[in-house]
Design a protein around this motif. Structure first.
Motif, short mmCIF file in Angstrom:
data_model
loop_
_atom_site.label_atom_id
_atom_site.label_comp_id
_atom_site.label_asym_id
_atom_site.label_seq_id
_atom_site.Cartn_x
_atom_site.Cartn_y
_atom_site.Cartn_z
N GLU A 155 -42.82 55.96 101.63
CA GLU A 155 -42.82 54.51 101.47
C GLU A 155 -43.79 54.10 100.37
OE1 GLU A 155 -44.82 50.95 104.04
OE2 GLU A 155 -43.45 52.25 105.15
N SER A 156 -43.44 53.07 99.62
CA SER A 156 -44.32 52.55 98.59
C SER A 156 -45.62 52.04 99.20
CB SER A 156 -43.64 51.42 97.83
OG SER A 156 -44.57 50.65 97.11
N ASP A 157 -46.73 52.26 98.48
CA ASP A 157 -48.01 51.74 98.94
C ASP A 157 -48.07 50.22 98.81
OD1 ASP A 157 -48.99 54.20 99.60
OD2 ASP A 157 -49.97 54.54 97.67
N GLU A 158 -47.21 49.63 97.98
CA GLU A 158 -47.31 48.21 97.70
C GLU A 158 -46.31 47.36 98.47
OE1 GLU A 158 -49.71 46.80 95.88
OE2 GLU A 158 -50.49 48.83 95.87
N SER A 159 -45.20 47.96 98.93
CA SER A 159 -44.19 47.16 99.61
C SER A 159 -43.43 48.04 100.59
CB SER A 159 -43.22 46.53 98.60
OG SER A 159 -42.29 45.70 99.25
N SER A 160 -43.28 47.56 101.80
CA SER A 160 -42.64 48.36 102.85
C SER A 160 -41.13 48.43 102.71
CB SER A 160 -42.99 47.79 104.22
OG SER A 160 -42.51 46.45 104.35
N ASP A 161 -40.54 47.74 101.73
CA ASP A 161 -39.09 47.77 101.56
C ASP A 161 -38.65 48.58 100.35
OD1 ASP A 161 -39.99 46.04 99.62
OD2 ASP A 161 -38.41 44.56 99.90
N VAL A 162 -39.53 49.42 99.81
CA VAL A 162 -39.20 50.29 98.69
C VAL A 162 -39.60 51.72 99.04
CG1 VAL A 162 -39.54 50.79 96.25
CG2 VAL A 162 -39.57 48.43 97.04
N PHE A 163 -38.65 52.66 98.88
CA PHE A 163 -38.90 54.06 99.19
C PHE A 163 -38.56 54.94 97.98
CE2 PHE A 163 -38.99 52.38 103.36
CZ PHE A 163 -39.64 53.30 104.17
N ARG A 164 -39.17 56.13 97.98
CA ARG A 164 -38.87 57.12 96.95
C ARG A 164 -38.46 58.41 97.63
NH1 ARG A 164 -43.26 58.99 92.58
NH2 ARG A 164 -44.38 59.71 94.43
N LEU A 165 -37.36 58.99 97.15
CA LEU A 165 -36.88 60.27 97.62
C LEU A 165 -36.94 61.26 96.46
CD1 LEU A 165 -35.42 62.27 99.50
CD2 LEU A 165 -33.26 61.22 98.80
N SER A 166 -37.69 62.33 96.64
CA SER A 166 -37.80 63.38 95.62
C SER A 166 -37.04 64.61 96.09
CB SER A 166 -39.27 63.74 95.37
OG SER A 166 -40.01 62.61 94.96
N VAL A 167 -36.13 65.10 95.25
CA VAL A 167 -35.35 66.30 95.53
C VAL A 167 -35.78 67.34 94.51
CG1 VAL A 167 -33.04 67.30 95.74
CG2 VAL A 167 -33.44 64.92 96.40
N GLY A 168 -36.48 68.38 94.96
CA GLY A 168 -37.09 69.31 94.03
C GLY A 168 -36.41 70.66 93.94
#
Length: 829
Positions: free
Chosen positions: A102-115
């Motif tokens: 979850e973003s540190d600045e907004s609870s409605d933005v996420f990041r998914l990393s596929v490595g």
């Protein structure tokens, strides 16, 4: 126009995302959502994909599973710093890994990393979450699948920046998308409406309590998908008791029973004439440049700022006589129409109307903190409760800081919020309203802003439910612990969903009851619900997870420094125990089955699928030259090498907290991003925000590559006769006869004056009667918008002496060829 970013690879080929499948199961007013994203690396080198996507702010992510070939990898929830380190270590050593945070600045933005996805390899990830469905004014339950993530403006000095970049409008996406909805209702499912094409509603039970529907084939995810579900008994209170996990420790959240209670307090509506005339009404309008974008992608004639102007005009005419008001506009800076709130009188109203007419989206970025600080620094007016109305397209980067500020002043005001347009931050709109004991509204697609604003104005002037408490009548050996604070107030047609942990629950059919107590207009009211104390077993543990998320949010929202470390520790414990996301934790999955390290240079891809949201800025609003968009999305995050930019724009700061540098020995040069050549000297628009930067980019690029004008936007707007009529009304509710008013009736001023059924001094009464009659016949479909205007007019008419009001209405009906009854007009009960 060529576009080598967003949904394209270096060779301008489709990105690895191949398909997105979404399944939604709705049980009453709770929706469980499962989204599966299928990837395939078609390049000759290993690839790391980074996806940025929006989420409903009240969503609770509880499961994250990855599949690589025949291997299933189930992610675990761990403290965020630990999860980030494990991911970086895995990827740098050639292992396959997945990270969801979850973003540190907004609870409605996420990041998914596929490595470390090898060449030719396929992989899929399935993300599951549960969310409560909000109740609308017409009792519909609203489900929204966000499909648009707009760039968020980040003020100077802030650490984080939300996703930048835009895909081309109207271009077909290189992957398939599907969405199906299965509904189980405690009462009948009556209908489902959507802003997107749907297949016919199919009922699966004889009593119509089970049904399914899906998006029509070929749908483009170029907008937020909104579904409105209509049930036969939407106000029916419910109680669900869910049994704890047998394997969990007794006394823990997951080991005990969790109860979810849903109440709809009956709040009678009072006539407009009886509403309070007290109050300080402050209207705060986003004037960042992004407000110049269209309300929706299919109609460029009305922009967000023009809709806000029309709404402000309606609000100014609808305010009660005797109140105080002020209007603020904000962007990178802010301004107010008056130094202090002023009394609602004719001169002040006319001054405000003139300024509203000239209001433009010309104030740069979206810095809302400064204007709120200024408002809160001013003392409240005695006997005039402060009511704050905030209009924004939600493109704010420091969301949590804004919400915290509103919460600190919750006892001095109520905050009503309006999210305008696609991609608005639900975290900002919901969070400010909840923190300020107000009510949130969202306006998307072809919806009109005005009726929703008038509903909130009615809330502000109606009595509200206060002093809310819950009392249990259950066996004494069962203790009850609330999982989150009770709401401060409730409005008409608003639901209260409450979660409790029940310790010591016994088996067997034990009955009990629970009561919601509150005060309404200084009277104590009680709503009692009889419940079966035997909990139901559900392996998905959805009620537990919703309750855990509420408890975590309550811990995260506490601002006191005393005990802050312990609150964070407790939130992390609850997150890990329940398996739900939080701002302090992240999901991490590593493929330990693969014993052979993945070799070769690792390419970095910042991929923004429209379902999980490519930022989609309408091209008529965002006129860039043919330059490709910037490469890396997270600046210095995990030491990704900076792309070489032909322009002098600084790279954006990390979105998800501090930079996570992987040791150079592990990374070497394998994770660098190839140079992104810019065709002009424009600065990166994301750095300047969802507002101001766009125009700066536009001006610098136009000379090099002029864009064709958008005729729809440049064409003069047709005047709305409803707004024209309302604009002529005076503060006291009356109309003066003038040519512009007569023309709305389709008559000349002389004709109207000649038909006056009384003395010349009663001409304003005659004009006002005709105006109200015209509203009742020609704009009845918009009554929600003009109800307060008409109520003021009728009150003024009744206060006049020397006029035969029954005769005036009859003469007005005859003159305009209408048939409005006295009781409909408001002169007779």
């Amino acid at each position: 126009m060529a576009n080598v970013c967003g949904l394209r690879t270096l060779k301008n080929e489709p990105v690895p995302l191949k398909s997105v499948e979404v399944q939604v199961d709705v049980q009453g007013h709770v929706a469980s959502v499962s989204s599966t994203l299928q990837y395939e690396n078609q390049e000759s080198s290993p690839v790391e994909a980074v996806f940025i996507f929006p989420m409903e702010s009240n969503a609770t992510i509880y499961s994250f599973v990855a599949h690589i070939g025949d291997v299933e990898i189930k992610a675990q929830v761990k403290e965020k710093e630990q999860a980030q380190e494990e991911y970086d270590d895995a990827v740098s050593s050639g292992q396959q890994a997945f990270l969801l945070e979850e973003s540190d600045e907004s609870s409605d933005v996420f990041r998914l990393s596929v490595g470390s996805l090898p060449p030719g390899q396929s992989a899929s990830v399935t993300l599951s979450y549960v969310t409560e469905l909000a109740v609308q004014a017409d009792d519909a339950l609203r489900f929204c699948l966000p499909a648009v993530l707009n760039p968020r403006y980040t003020p100077a000095g802030c650490k984080s920046l939300t996703a930048e970049g835009s895909g081309p409008q109207g271009e077909s996406v290189p992957y398939t998308l599907s969405l199906g909805v299965h509904m189980y209702s405690p009462s009948t499912v009556q209908s489902v409406q959507s802003n997107c094409p749907l297949t016919p509603l199919e009922f699966l039970s004889q009593d119509n309590t089970e049904a399914k529907v899906s998006l029509s084939p070929g749908h483009k995810f170029d907008r937020d998908v909104e579904l409105l579900l209509y049930y036969g008994q939407p106000h029916q209170p419910t109680a669900i008791l869910e049994a704890g996990q047998p394997s969990a420790q007794a006394g823990s959240l997951m080991g005990d029973t969790v109860a979810m209670l849903s109440f709809y307090p009956e709040i009678p509506s009072i006539p407009s004439s009886q509403m309070t005339s007290k109050g300080e009404f402050i209207f705060v309008v986003d004037r960042s440049c992004s407000m110049d974008c269209p309300m929706n992608q299919h109609n460029y004639k009305q922009t967000r700022i023009s809709s806000a102007r029309d709404t402000l005009l309606l609000l100014l005419k609808s305010l009660p006589v005797g109140c105080y008001f002020n209007i603020y506009g904000f962007g990178s800076s802010f301004e107010s129409y008056f130094p202090e709130s002023v009394e609602y009188m004719q001169a002040n109203m006319e001054t405000a109307v003139q300024k509203v007419r000239s209001m433009q989206a010309d104030m740069g970025g979206t810095e809302i903190l400064h204007v709120l600080w200024n408002i809160y620094s001013k003392p409240c007016l005695p006997s005039h409760p402060r009511q704050l109305f905030v209009f924004t397209d939600g493109e704010v980067g420091n969301t949590k800081e804004v919400i915290d500020l509103v919460k600190r002043h919750a006892l001095s005001h109520r905050c009503f919020t309006f999210g305008i347009g696609e991609g608005v931050s639900s975290a900002l709109v919901n969070g400010m309203a909840e923190g300020g004991s107000g009510h949130p509204q969202f306006i998307t697609g072809a919806e009109r802003l005005q009726p929703k604003v008038m509903q909130s104005l009615g809330f502000a002037m109606q009595p509200v439910v206060e002093d809310i408490s819950v009392k249990w009548n259950i066996p004494a050996d069962i203790s009850v612990t609330p999982l989150s604070p009770l709401p401060n107030v409730l409005f008409q047609n608003e639901r209260a969903i409450l979660y409790f942990q029940l310790t010591g629950q016994r088996s067997g059919n034990i009955s009990g009851s629970v009561s919601l107590h509150h005060t309404l207009d200084k009277k104590v009211v009680e709503n009692t619900l009889t419940i079966n104390m035997k909990p139901k077993e559900d392996s998905s543990m959805l009620i537990h997870r919703l309750g855990a998320r509420k408890a975590i949010l309550a811990l995260e929202g506490e601002r006191e420094m005393v005990g802050k470390k312990n609150r964070k520790k407790r939130a992390v414990e609850l997150s890990i125990q329940s398996g739900v996301s939080s701002s302090y934790t992240a999901f991490i999955a590593v493929n330990t089955e693969n014993k052979q390290p993945i070799k070769g240079p690792l390419l970095r891809r910042n991929i923004k699928p429209m379902m999980f949201s490519a930022p989609r800025v309408p091209m008529a609003c965002f006129k860039l030259c043919s330059a490709p968009m910037p490469g890396p999305l997270f600046g210095g995050s995990r030491s990704v090498a900076a792309a070489k930019m032909a322009c002098s724009a600084p790279m954006s700061a990390p979105l998800f907290g501090a930079s996570r540098s992987v040791p150079a020995a592990k990374m070497a040069s394998s994770r660098s991003v190839p140079a992104a050549k810019m065709a002009c000297s424009a600065p990166m628009f994301g750095r300047m925000g969802g507002g101001g930067g766009w125009r700066k980019v536009k001006r610098k690029c136009q000379d090099a590559a002029p864009m064709a004008p958008a005729p729809e936007r440049d064409a003069p707007e047709t005047k709305d006769p409803l707004l024209e009529l309302i604009s002529l009304q005076k503060v006291d509710g009356s109309w003066d006869l003038q040519p512009s008013l007569a023309s709305i009736f389709g008559r000349r001023e002389e004709e109207v004056a000649t038909a006056l059924p009384g003395k010349p001094e009663l001409l304003p009464v005659w004009a006002t009667v005709l105006a109200v009659l015209w509203l009742h016949v020609h704009k009845m479909d918009f009554k929600d918008e003009w109800q307060f205007v008409a109520a003021k007019a009728v009150a003024w008419i009744k206060a006049q002496s020397g006029a035969d009001l029954t005769g005036f209405v009859a003469a007005g009906n005859s003159f305009l060829g209408l048939q409005v009854a006295l009781q409909n007009f408001g002169l007779k009960e």
